[in-house]
Design an enzyme around this catalytic site. Sequence first.
Site, PDB file in Angstrom:
ATOM      1  N   ARG A 146     -10.483  97.543  40.655  1.00 36.34           N
ATOM      2  CA  ARG A 146      -9.778  97.002  39.440  1.00 36.34           C
ATOM      3  C   ARG A 146     -10.593  95.488  39.900  1.00 36.34           C
ATOM      4  O   ARG A 146     -10.646  95.003  40.812  1.00 36.34           O
ATOM      5  CB  ARG A 146      -8.499  96.796  39.737  1.00 36.34           C
ATOM      6  N   THR A 150     -10.135  90.269  35.412  1.00 44.72           N
ATOM      7  CA  THR A 150      -9.863  90.772  34.507  1.00 44.72           C
ATOM      8  C   THR A 150      -8.744  91.690  34.501  1.00 44.72           C
ATOM      9  O   THR A 150      -8.154  92.300  33.830  1.00 44.72           O
ATOM     10  CB  THR A 150     -10.810  91.295  33.542  1.00 44.72           C
ATOM     11  N   ASP A 244      -1.392  93.264  48.241  1.00 45.58           N
ATOM     12  CA  ASP A 244      -2.485  94.072  48.103  1.00 45.58           C
ATOM     13  C   ASP A 244      -2.511  95.205  49.020  1.00 45.58           C
ATOM     14  O   ASP A 244      -2.668  95.334  50.316  1.00 45.58           O
ATOM     15  CB  ASP A 244      -3.888  93.418  48.175  1.00 45.58           C
TER      16      ASP A 244
HETATM   17  C1  PRP Z   1      -5.234  98.747  43.418  1.00 42.87           C
HETATM   18  C2  PRP Z   1      -4.486 100.002  43.611  1.00 42.87           C
HETATM   19  C3  PRP Z   1      -4.696 100.786  42.175  1.00 42.87           C
HETATM   20  C4  PRP Z   1      -4.895  99.738  41.431  1.00 42.87           C
HETATM   21  C5  PRP Z   1      -3.645  99.175  40.468  1.00 42.87           C
HETATM   22  O1  PRP Z   1      -6.508  98.990  43.679  1.00 42.87           O
HETATM   23  O2  PRP Z   1      -4.369 100.785  44.778  1.00 42.87           O
HETATM   24  O3  PRP Z   1      -5.853 101.547  42.292  1.00 42.87           O
HETATM   25  O4  PRP Z   1      -4.997  98.471  42.002  1.00 42.87           O
HETATM   26  O5  PRP Z   1      -3.675  98.459  39.582  1.00 42.87           O
HETATM   27  P1  PRP Z   1      -3.668  98.902  37.923  1.00 42.87           P
HETATM   28  O6  PRP Z   1      -2.670  99.789  37.599  1.00 42.87           O
HETATM   29  O7  PRP Z   1      -3.752  97.453  37.376  1.00 42.87           O
HETATM   30  O8  PRP Z   1      -5.190  99.374  37.467  1.00 42.87           O
HETATM   31  P2  PRP Z   1      -7.866  97.915  43.716  1.00 42.87           P
HETATM   32  O9  PRP Z   1      -8.626  98.228  42.630  1.00 42.87           O
HETATM   33  O10 PRP Z   1      -7.286  96.648  44.245  1.00 42.87           O
HETATM   34  O11 PRP Z   1      -8.610  98.705  44.957  1.00 42.87           O
HETATM   35  P3  PRP Z   1      -8.336  99.008  46.696  1.00 42.87           P
HETATM   36  O12 PRP Z   1      -7.848 100.369  46.408  1.00 42.87           O
HETATM   37  O13 PRP Z   1      -9.761  98.911  47.164  1.00 42.87           O
HETATM   38  O14 PRP Z   1      -7.656  98.227  47.005  1.00 42.87           O
HETATM   39  N1  URA Z   2      -3.141  96.502  43.482  1.00 38.73           N
HETATM   40  C1  URA Z   2      -1.997  96.386  44.560  1.00 38.73           C
HETATM   41  O1  URA Z   2      -2.521  96.841  45.717  1.00 38.73           O
HETATM   42  N2  URA Z   2      -0.968  95.504  44.451  1.00 38.73           N
HETATM   43  C2  URA Z   2      -0.553  95.205  43.166  1.00 38.73           C
HETATM   44  O2  URA Z   2       0.594  94.503  43.187  1.00 38.73           O
HETATM   45  C3  URA Z   2      -1.493  95.617  42.069  1.00 38.73           C
HETATM   46  C4  URA Z   2      -2.484  96.038  42.500  1.00 38.73           C
END
Ligand code: PRP
Ligand code: URA
Length: 252
Positions: A146, A150, A244
């Site tokens: 993500r 944005t 996170d």
């Molecule tokens: C986080 C999480 C989801 C996403 C959720 O991953 O694990 O994949 O964000 O957000 P959304 O529903 O708004 O798409 P991130 O992209 O931060 O990567 P990570 O798994 O490396 O922490």
């Molecule tokens: N990804 C995370 O890890 N936490 C949140 O709250 C949203 C996206």
Amino acid sequence: MANHLNNNERQGLQRAPSQLVGPDYKSSEERPEATVSTAIQQKNVVILPQTPQLIALLTMIRDKNTNRADFIFYSNRINRLLVEEALNHLPVHPHTITTPVGRTYAGVKFEGKICGVSIMRAGEAMEQALRECCRSVRIGKILIQRDEETSKPRLFYDKLPEDVKDRWVLLLDPMLATGGSALMAVDVLRSKGVPEERILFLNLIASPEGAANFSKKYPRLRIVTAFVDEGLDEKNYIVPGLGDFGDRFYTL
Ligand code: PRP
Ligand code: URA
């Protein structure tokens, strides 16, 4: 007028429900009130029973002072509950066996093949629980990140079992915020021929927005989640949430 609104109402969030939590043999005075999952309308979303155990485990991982070792341990325990519940949604067929004392038992057996698919990076944290329940399960990977500014998802990579379209897919990602990442992962699975109704999305904490977006696009796909939170903040983080997930599990 705005001064009369509480924090949630100001941000347009639902007020989280609370419930007395604790064993039935304790009186209501002896059972503390705790925040429990928001109820939502979407029929395809299964929320784990809000047991004292689950609430205690969630309290551990939501706490900003919980260290990484505990975060890993307690989130693994919730992941295990999610996998056990998700397996209840797979079809079974009759299977009668004979016991060592010569009697028959009319039981059941799972029907069809399964695989896991984790949305990297955070989804990989759920693989251990899946492997504990389903030995030698095949696990595909989809790398979606993500964008921090944005909140839009970007797809970098996917590697899935060749026969994924013939399997039930347990899609793994602990956080469902806007829903963008998980929806993109489902699009990848659909493009490989996996029918919507054969996908189970296992998720630790969902926002009501994410769950609604998901159900609107894929009403026949089942989501199994531990908790639906109040909503999203201005950075599209789930609130109250746990921060996170990937950082807390892997790097913090
Ligand atoms: C986080 C999480 C989801 C996403 C959720 O991953 O694990 O994949 O964000 O957000 P959304 O529903 O708004 O798409 P991130 O992209 O931060 O990567 P990570 O798994 O490396 O922490
Ligand atoms: N990804 C995370 O890890 N936490 C949140 O709250 C949203 C996206």
